[in-house]
Scaffold this active site. Structure first.
Site, mmCIF file in Angstrom:
data_model
loop_
_atom_site.group_PDB
_atom_site.id
_atom_site.type_symbol
_atom_site.label_atom_id
_atom_site.label_comp_id
_atom_site.label_asym_id
_atom_site.label_seq_id
_atom_site.Cartn_x
_atom_site.Cartn_y
_atom_site.Cartn_z
ATOM 1 N N ASP A 1 -57.119 -6.591 -34.342
ATOM 2 C CA ASP A 1 -57.025 -6.392 -36.174
ATOM 3 C C ASP A 1 -57.773 -7.428 -36.524
ATOM 4 O OD1 ASP A 1 -54.285 -6.935 -37.570
ATOM 5 O OD2 ASP A 1 -54.861 -8.580 -37.531
ATOM 6 N N GLU B 1 -60.603 -3.751 -35.529
ATOM 7 C CA GLU B 1 -60.865 -3.730 -37.522
ATOM 8 C C GLU B 1 -61.753 -4.201 -38.474
ATOM 9 O OE1 GLU B 1 -57.654 -5.042 -39.474
ATOM 10 O OE2 GLU B 1 -56.979 -3.842 -40.770
ATOM 11 N N HIS C 1 -51.271 2.420 -40.492
ATOM 12 C CA HIS C 1 -50.184 1.945 -41.367
ATOM 13 C C HIS C 1 -50.920 0.922 -42.261
ATOM 14 C CE1 HIS C 1 -51.674 -0.728 -39.040
ATOM 15 N NE2 HIS C 1 -51.297 -1.746 -39.751
ATOM 16 N N ASP C 2 -51.479 0.676 -43.172
ATOM 17 C CA ASP C 2 -51.862 0.039 -43.880
ATOM 18 C C ASP C 2 -52.324 0.539 -45.073
ATOM 19 O OD1 ASP C 2 -51.411 -2.379 -42.778
ATOM 20 O OD2 ASP C 2 -53.528 -2.130 -42.025
ATOM 21 N N ASP D 1 -52.632 -3.809 -29.647
ATOM 22 C CA ASP D 1 -52.754 -4.789 -30.909
ATOM 23 C C ASP D 1 -53.681 -5.650 -30.490
ATOM 24 O OD1 ASP D 1 -53.572 -4.841 -33.898
ATOM 25 O OD2 ASP D 1 -51.730 -3.286 -34.084
HETATM 26 C C1 NOJ Z 1 -54.553 -5.528 -40.848
HETATM 27 C C2 NOJ Z 1 -52.827 -4.621 -40.440
HETATM 28 O O1 NOJ Z 1 -53.335 -3.153 -39.753
HETATM 29 C C3 NOJ Z 1 -52.076 -5.459 -40.882
HETATM 30 O O2 NOJ Z 1 -51.251 -3.845 -40.775
HETATM 31 C C4 NOJ Z 1 -51.734 -6.605 -41.184
HETATM 32 O O3 NOJ Z 1 -50.967 -7.119 -42.217
HETATM 33 C C5 NOJ Z 1 -52.890 -7.954 -41.587
HETATM 34 N N1 NOJ Z 1 -54.436 -7.258 -40.760
HETATM 35 C C6 NOJ Z 1 -52.681 -8.809 -40.795
HETATM 36 O O4 NOJ Z 1 -52.434 -8.842 -39.767
#
Ligand code: NOJ
Length: 557
Positions: free
Chosen positions: A206, A263, A332-333, A105
């Site tokens: 990210d 992302e 994970h989000d 990441d």
């Molecule tokens: C996206 C990530 O997937 C997430 O988990 C994170 O909180 C935010 N970006 C900030 O880095």
């Protein structure tokens, strides 16, 4: 049939099946209740056996852990709780020894406020690294503008050392880097090369959509007069962002044989080609968010099959012959997909596997998020104190201020919260689900005695074995990798159906995305001459009818 389709260029990462590891929750090897790198190494054979070729591991760098590793204080060191650099090197070596690849990441929209760069930057206005972050004077005794942080509250934090504010689009411990600053970029590029030279196989980048901010940092419209304006128009996929991406690719990525996945919240299919068009020399894939609605309260709601068809089809069509999709339904989000789109109460196994077949066999590289392959579900926390996620905690404070009761807040976070997908991986039915010998950092989902890897490994009907069969089918059949996607039964309200066409080969994927039996007309889609090569039910009736959440894949030859 007989129509010839030009295959998009063949690449190892297009044929790969990817798996996302959230290291804090995957496997604890040293009994402290926190997952670690040696735990990941321990489970490599499990992943290999599942058919995984590519692993994306969420941040494992040194971090004070305000946002579980997405707040990095040292890019060149490993978080103590996760192990050492020697453990990382071993993980990389063991991954490669099994013919698998590993991507990291890359978190460069922000650092931790404990990163030495930021400590220097905040020390004085004339520090050489001052401009590496985004500092502004306050306006009329308040923040420099009305932007809201993605994690609630203002996007600015006051710093008394120099009587200025710094910008943080995420938590206040995640100051945003200033991508306008060339020296900062050079330092970040050196860091990227350091990891790539170590032999990693690429990056998931990210928050790449947020790197570029509207240059004047002006207020944004706030029609509802909220304390801060929730609109992201000034920093989500803002004009000029692609110049940064070109700079990163030109300076670093294009010099390595790697895979990159951005992302990319805020991107729609119409603009996808600009990012991943193969002639553009930018990224290989993006994670788009139209189907999961990241950061939106609607994320907890179930979309209709019609909505899903529209979104997925727009991406499939936009990139056909031009670029490549990253396929996923969990990370994970976002919350667990079987809880969100499926039916955990009446059709848990069928809906978990039906959703799997629906997204996994489209054109693109499929990603599986840890636990998805056993149908893990959202959890249930009894008290607000059980939640860990910084964004959930901030949100809870906001909602409390607005007058919501604890029970209402828990209900809201249960439906939308990121902790749902971060509960420890359920390996077996022993205490702590075989994740650890110690009380884990986040409570195990109470359903672990029923839903776990061990229970499913030897059950031919399990969700896990469905994934295994589906992965092996995709590996055998190039048409399921490179074939063109065409939506079928377009207006059917329950069935999501599509074909994959590659030379003379044709597959049809049929998924009843509903809890009721579904029928279709043979005239609209015939199965004449086709053979069923995968189904999520043990016995199926030949014919034009699918039971609740039934999925079947046919091969025409
Ligand atoms: C996206 C990530 O997937 C997430 O988990 C994170 O909180 C935010 N970006 C900030 O880095």
């Amino acid at each position: 049939m007989g129509e010839t389709i030009t295959p998009v260029r063949e690449r190892w990462w297009k044929e790969a099946v990817a798996y996302q590891v959230y290291p804090r929750s995957f496997k604890d090897s040293n009994g402290d209740g926190i997952g670690d790198l040696n735990g990941v190494t321990e489970k490599l054979d499990y992943l290999k056996d599942l058919g995984i070729d590519l692993m994306w591991i969420c941040p494992m760098y040194r971090s004070p852990n305000d946002d579980n590793g997405y707040d990095i204080s040292d890019y060149h060191a490993i978080m103590e709780e996760f192990g050492t650099m020697a453990d990382f090197d071993r993980l990389l070596e063991e991954t490669h020894a099994r013919g698998m690849r590993l991507i990291l990441d890359l978190v460069v929209n922000h650092t931790s406020d404990e990163h030495p760069w930021f400590l220097e930057s905040r020390a004085s206005k004339d520090n050489p690294k001052r401009d590496w972050y985004i500092w502004r004077d306050g306006k009329n005794g308040a923040e420099p503008n009305n932007w809201e942080s993605i994690f609630s509250g203002s996007a600015w934090e006051y710093d008394e050392t120099t009587n200025q504010y710094f910008m943080h689009l995420f938590s206040r411990k995640q100051p945003d880097l200033n991508w306008e600053n060339r020296e900062m970029r050079t330092a970040v590029y050196e860091m990227m090369r350091w990891w790539l030279d170590k032999g990693i196989d690429g990056f998931r980048i990210d928050a790449i959509s947020h790197l570029k901010k509207e240059p004047t940092l002006a207020d944004v419209p706030n029609p509802e007069n909220l304390p801060y304006a929730p609109s992201m128009v000034s920093h989500l996929n803002y004009d000029g962002l692609l110049d940064y991406v070109d700079d990163i690719c030109g300076n670093v990525f294009n010099h390595y044989d790697i895979v990159t996945v951005g992302e990319m919240n805020g991107l729609d299919a119409v603009h996808a080609e600009e990012w991943v068009g193969e002639n553009r020399g930018r990224l290989n894939m993006v994670f788009q968010f139209e189907h999961v609605r990241l950061w939106e309260p609607q994320a907890g709601l179930r979309p209709t099959p019609a909505v899903l068809k529209k979104i997925f089809t727009s991406w499939q069509e936009a990139l056909e012959g031009k670029g490549w999709n990253a396929l996923y339904v969990e990370n994970h989000d976002v919350t667990r997909i079987t809880s969100r789109w499926g039916d955990t109460e009446h059709h848990w196994r069928e809906s978990a596997t039906c959703i799997a077949a629906m997204y996994f066999l489209m054109q693109g590289t499929p990603f599986i998020y840890q636990g998805q392959e056993i149908g893990m579900t959202n959890t249930r926390f009894a008290s607000l104190a059980d939640f860990d996620d910084v964004s959930a905690k901030n949100k809870a404070k906001d909602l409390k201020r607005m007058g919501m009761s604890d029970a209402e807040i828990i209900a809201f976070l249960t439906r939308t919260g990121r902790d749902n997908s971060r509960t420890p991986m359920q390996w077996d039915s022993s205490p702590h689900a075989g994740f650890s010998t110690h009380q884990p950092w986040l409570k195990v989902n109470p359903n672990f005695e029923m839903i776990n890897v061990e229970n499913q490994l030897h059950d031919p009907q399990s969700v896990l074995n469905f994934y295994r069969q589906m992965i092996h089918l995709r590996k055998r059949e190039k048409a399921l990798v490179y074939g063109r996607y065409d939506l079928l039964l377009d207006d059917h309200e329950q069935i999501y159906a599509y074909s994959r066409l590659y030379g003379d080969e044709r597959f049809v994927v049929l998924c009843n995305m509903s809890g009721k039996a579904a029928v279709w007309d043979e005239e609209a889609l015939t199965l004449e001459g086709a053979q069923c090569v995968l189904a999520n039910v043990a016995e199926w009736e030949e014919g034009y009818r699918l039971r609740a959440w039934e999925a079947r894949v046919y091969k025409f030859s």
